[in-house]
Design an enzyme around this catalytic site. Structure first.
Site, mmCIF file in Angstrom:
data_model
loop_
_atom_site.group_PDB
_atom_site.id
_atom_site.type_symbol
_atom_site.label_atom_id
_atom_site.label_comp_id
_atom_site.label_asym_id
_atom_site.label_seq_id
_atom_site.Cartn_x
_atom_site.Cartn_y
_atom_site.Cartn_z
ATOM 1 N N GLY A 153 166.253 -64.948 -48.873
ATOM 2 C CA GLY A 153 165.287 -65.808 -48.187
ATOM 3 C C GLY A 153 165.877 -67.182 -47.907
ATOM 4 O O GLY A 153 167.057 -67.440 -48.171
ATOM 5 N N PHE A 154 165.036 -68.048 -47.385
ATOM 6 C CA PHE A 154 165.472 -69.405 -47.022
ATOM 7 C C PHE A 154 166.010 -70.153 -48.250
ATOM 8 O O PHE A 154 167.197 -70.500 -48.303
ATOM 9 C CB PHE A 154 164.282 -70.118 -46.362
ATOM 10 C CG PHE A 154 164.370 -71.610 -46.312
ATOM 11 C CD1 PHE A 154 165.516 -72.248 -45.843
ATOM 12 C CD2 PHE A 154 163.285 -72.389 -46.715
ATOM 13 C CE1 PHE A 154 165.582 -73.638 -45.792
ATOM 14 C CE2 PHE A 154 163.343 -73.775 -46.668
ATOM 15 C CZ PHE A 154 164.498 -74.396 -46.208
ATOM 16 N N ASN B 198 163.841 -57.541 -50.991
ATOM 17 C CA ASN B 198 163.392 -56.335 -50.267
ATOM 18 C C ASN B 198 163.478 -56.536 -48.757
ATOM 19 O O ASN B 198 163.118 -55.650 -47.990
ATOM 20 C CB ASN B 198 161.967 -55.924 -50.685
ATOM 21 C CG ASN B 198 160.928 -56.954 -50.293
ATOM 22 O OD1 ASN B 198 161.266 -58.007 -49.757
ATOM 23 N ND2 ASN B 198 159.672 -56.655 -50.568
ATOM 24 N N LEU C 168 162.572 -66.176 -56.914
ATOM 25 C CA LEU C 168 162.100 -66.817 -55.681
ATOM 26 C C LEU C 168 161.531 -65.776 -54.725
ATOM 27 O O LEU C 168 161.414 -66.031 -53.523
ATOM 28 C CB LEU C 168 163.251 -67.578 -54.994
ATOM 29 C CG LEU C 168 163.678 -68.887 -55.660
ATOM 30 C CD1 LEU C 168 164.734 -68.635 -56.719
ATOM 31 C CD2 LEU C 168 164.201 -69.866 -54.647
ATOM 32 N N TYR D 111 148.237 -65.942 -52.061
ATOM 33 C CA TYR D 111 149.428 -66.719 -52.433
ATOM 34 C C TYR D 111 149.100 -67.689 -53.572
ATOM 35 O O TYR D 111 149.764 -67.691 -54.608
ATOM 36 C CB TYR D 111 149.929 -67.482 -51.203
ATOM 37 C CG TYR D 111 151.255 -68.175 -51.413
ATOM 38 C CD1 TYR D 111 152.442 -67.451 -51.427
ATOM 39 C CD2 TYR D 111 151.323 -69.560 -51.587
ATOM 40 C CE1 TYR D 111 153.661 -68.082 -51.616
ATOM 41 C CE2 TYR D 111 152.540 -70.188 -51.765
ATOM 42 C CZ TYR D 111 153.702 -69.460 -51.772
ATOM 43 O OH TYR D 111 154.912 -70.094 -51.955
ATOM 44 N N TYR E 77 154.272 -65.371 -71.816
ATOM 45 C CA TYR E 77 155.526 -64.774 -72.331
ATOM 46 C C TYR E 77 156.278 -65.802 -73.180
ATOM 47 O O TYR E 77 156.920 -65.452 -74.172
ATOM 48 C CB TYR E 77 156.414 -64.263 -71.184
ATOM 49 C CG TYR E 77 156.154 -62.809 -70.868
ATOM 50 C CD1 TYR E 77 155.050 -62.438 -70.105
ATOM 51 C CD2 TYR E 77 156.977 -61.800 -71.366
ATOM 52 C CE1 TYR E 77 154.781 -61.100 -69.831
ATOM 53 C CE2 TYR E 77 156.716 -60.463 -71.093
ATOM 54 C CZ TYR E 77 155.616 -60.123 -70.329
ATOM 55 O OH TYR E 77 155.351 -58.795 -70.065
ATOM 56 N N THR F 90 159.264 -77.525 -48.043
ATOM 57 C CA THR F 90 160.718 -77.691 -47.933
ATOM 58 C C THR F 90 161.181 -77.108 -46.602
ATOM 59 O O THR F 90 160.595 -76.144 -46.108
ATOM 60 C CB THR F 90 161.413 -76.973 -49.109
ATOM 61 O OG1 THR F 90 160.852 -77.474 -50.326
ATOM 62 C CG2 THR F 90 162.912 -77.222 -49.124
ATOM 63 N N ARG G 109 155.952 -71.778 -40.225
ATOM 64 C CA ARG G 109 155.557 -73.035 -40.856
ATOM 65 C C ARG G 109 155.773 -74.197 -39.903
ATOM 66 O O ARG G 109 156.442 -74.081 -38.879
ATOM 67 C CB ARG G 109 156.315 -73.240 -42.169
ATOM 68 C CG ARG G 109 155.562 -72.597 -43.308
ATOM 69 C CD ARG G 109 156.288 -72.691 -44.600
ATOM 70 N NE ARG G 109 157.411 -71.789 -44.630
ATOM 71 C CZ ARG G 109 158.101 -71.509 -45.722
ATOM 72 N NH1 ARG G 109 157.777 -72.054 -46.855
ATOM 73 N NH2 ARG G 109 159.108 -70.672 -45.671
HETATM 74 N N1 UDP Z 1 150.594 -76.653 -38.845
HETATM 75 C C1 UDP Z 1 150.430 -77.110 -37.531
HETATM 76 N N2 UDP Z 1 151.056 -76.430 -36.535
HETATM 77 C C2 UDP Z 1 151.839 -75.351 -36.749
HETATM 78 C C3 UDP Z 1 152.019 -74.895 -38.085
HETATM 79 C C4 UDP Z 1 151.365 -75.563 -39.100
HETATM 80 O O1 UDP Z 1 149.733 -78.108 -37.287
HETATM 81 O O2 UDP Z 1 152.387 -74.804 -35.768
HETATM 82 C C5 UDP Z 1 149.941 -77.390 -39.931
HETATM 83 C C6 UDP Z 1 149.153 -76.526 -40.906
HETATM 84 O O3 UDP Z 1 147.832 -76.325 -40.455
HETATM 85 C C7 UDP Z 1 149.231 -77.371 -42.157
HETATM 86 C C8 UDP Z 1 150.584 -78.067 -42.064
HETATM 87 O O4 UDP Z 1 150.954 -77.994 -40.697
HETATM 88 O O5 UDP Z 1 148.224 -78.369 -42.159
HETATM 89 C C9 UDP Z 1 151.658 -77.395 -42.905
HETATM 90 O O6 UDP Z 1 151.620 -76.022 -42.620
HETATM 91 P P1 UDP Z 1 152.706 -74.999 -43.158
HETATM 92 O O7 UDP Z 1 152.284 -73.661 -42.635
HETATM 93 O O8 UDP Z 1 154.056 -75.476 -42.823
HETATM 94 O O9 UDP Z 1 152.609 -75.036 -44.729
HETATM 95 P P2 UDP Z 1 151.439 -75.221 -45.808
HETATM 96 O O10 UDP Z 1 151.776 -76.516 -46.440
HETATM 97 O O11 UDP Z 1 150.093 -75.262 -45.130
HETATM 98 O O12 UDP Z 1 151.585 -74.043 -46.686
#
Ligand code: UDP
Length: 321
Positions: free
Chosen positions: A14-15, A36, A75, A147, A161, A177, A188
Site C-alpha cells: 500500500g501507500f 492481498n 498496516l 473503518y 493482548y 498523510t 482522498r
Molecule cells: N474531500 C473533498 N473533495 C474530495 C475528497 C475529499 O472535499 O474530492 C473532503 C472530504 O469530504 C473530507 C476531507 O476532504 O472533509 C478529507 O477527506 P479524505 O477522504 O481525504 O479523508 P478523511 O480525512 O475524511 O478520511
C-alpha cells in the site's frame, strides 16, 4: 552495528506500507511484505522484489499466517473512504479479524507488533486539537463505522493482548498523510485535487470546504513509525502534522502550485464527515523527540510531479508544470 531483524509488514504494497518496506530495507533488515492487493499495488514494491532481503506474499491477513519474524507492522486495511466503504464488512473483518490473527502470531513468537490506528478513532471530534486521552465521538452505525469502529476494536484487541499476554504492542493514531505512491484513484482529498488540477477537471469540494484536516508528508510519518517501534512507548500516540488547513485552502494551494485553470465546484458533503481534525502531538514530540519537518507547500511540490508521471504512464494527458 544494528542487528538485522526479520520484519513482517502487512499492507506492505500500500501507500504507507511500501514506503515503510523501503525504509526497513535501507536500515538493513529482512522484510516480508504481505498484502492481498485489494487496494495495495504490486507496482509499489516491484522494484524491491529483486532484493534478497525482501519477500512478497499475496495473502489476506484474516487468514492465519505462520511465519517466523522478530517484528510485525500491521498496516493492512483500505484507508480511503470510497475504498473502505466499497466492502464495509470486509473492512471491519480486516481490522478486527486481521488484528486478531496477527496478535496471535505476535504472542506465539514473542514479537513486537505495531498497529496503524487512525485519527478516525476520534470520529467527528468535540475536543480540538485531539489528544490521546479523548475517547472520541463516533457513530457506530454509519457509513464510516466499518473503518472507525474496526480500528477502535483493533486497539481494544491490542491492549487486551498486552494486558493478558504481555504482547509488546505499539499503537499509533495516524492523521491524514499524503505523498508519492498514493494511487491516483485513491479518492482522498489530496490525490483527488492534484489529479483534477493536472487533468483540467473541476476540483470537487465536498460541502462548503470549511472542514479542516492536517496533512502530513509521508517521509515524516514513516520516520516516526519506526521511531515508535524502536522506543519503549506503547501508545496510543498521535502521529501527523499539526498544521491545520481548510479543504478550501488545500484546493487553492493545489491550484496555485500547478498553475491549473480548473474551476472549484461543490459536491454534497458525505455523511459523518468530520468537521475538524488536528492532532495534538505533544506526546510524539516529548517522548519520541519527533517533529514533522515538511510543510504542506514543500510536500505538495514533491507530490505533484509523482502524480503527473503516474497519470502519464496510464496515457492520461496532463498540463505542463
Ligand atoms: N474531500 C473533498 N473533495 C474530495 C475528497 C475529499 O472535499 O474530492 C473532503 C472530504 O469530504 C473530507 C476531507 O476532504 O472533509 C478529507 O477527506 P479524505 O477522504 O481525504 O479523508 P478523511 O480525512 O475524511 O478520511
Amino acid at each position: 552495528m544494528r542487528k538485522m531483524k526479520r520484519i513482517l509488514v502487512t499492507g506492505g504494497a500500500g501507500f504507507l506500507g511500501s514506503h515503510l518496506c523501503e525504509k526497513l530495507l535501507e536500515q538493513g533488515h529482512f522484510v516480508l511484505c504481505v498484502d492481498n492487493l485489494l487496494t495495495g499495488a504490486y507496482k509499489n514494491i516491484e522494484h524491491l522484489v529483486r532484493q534478497e532481503t525482501f519477500e512478497f506474499l499475496q495473502r489476506d491477513i484474516c487468514q492465519p499466517l505462520q511465519v517466523a519474524v522478530d517484528e510485525i507492522y500491521n498496516l493492512a486495511c483500505p484507508a480511503s473512504p470510497p475504498h473502505y466503504q466499497a466492502d464495509p464488512i470486509q473492512t471491519t473483518k480486516t481490522s478486527v479479524m486481521g488484528s486478531y490473527q496477527l496478535l496471535e502470531l505476535a504472542k506465539q513468537l514473542r514479537a513486537k507488533i505495531f498497529q496503524a490506528s487512525t485519527s478516525e478513532v476520534y470520529g467527528d471530534p468535540h475536543v480540538h486539537p485531539q489528544v490521546e486521552e479523548y475517547w472520541g465521538h463516533v457513530n457506530p452505525i454509519g457509513v464510516r463505522s466499518c473503518y472507525d469502529e474496526g480500528k477502535r476494536c483493533a486497539e481494544t484487541l491490542f491492549f487486551d493482548y498486552h494486558r493478558m499476554h504481555g504482547v509488546p504492542i505499539r499503537v499509533a493514531r495516524i492523521f491524514n498523510t499524503y505523498g508519492p505512491k498514493m494511487d491516483p484513484n485513491d479518492g482522498r482529498v489530496v490525490s483527488n485535487f492534484i489529479v483534477q488540477a493536472l487533468t483540467h477537471q473541476p476540483i470537487t469540494i465536498y460541502g462548503d470546504g470549511s472542514q479542516t484536516r492536517s496533512f502530513c508528508y509521508v517521509d515524516d510519518l514513516i520516520e516516526v513509525i519506526v521511531r515508535l517501534m524502536n522506543s519503549d512507548e506503547i501508545g496510543p500516540i498521535n502521529i501527523g502534522n499539526p498544521c491545520e488547513f481548510r479543504v478550501l485552502d488545500l484546493a487553492q494551494q493545489v491550484i496555485a502550485l500547478t498553475g491549473s485553470k480548473s474551476p472549484i465546484i461543490q459536491k454534497p458533503l458525505p455523511s459523518d464527515d468530520p468537521r475538524q481534525r488536528r492532532p495534538d502531538i505533544t506526546k510524539a514530540r516529548t517522548r519520541l523527540q519527533w517533529e514533522p519537518k515538511v510543510s504542506l507547500e514543500e510536500g505538495l511540490k514533491a507530490t505533484i510531479p509523482y502524480f503527473k508521471a503516474a497519470l502519464e504512464v496510464r496515457g492520461v494527458q496532463t498540463l505542463s508544470l
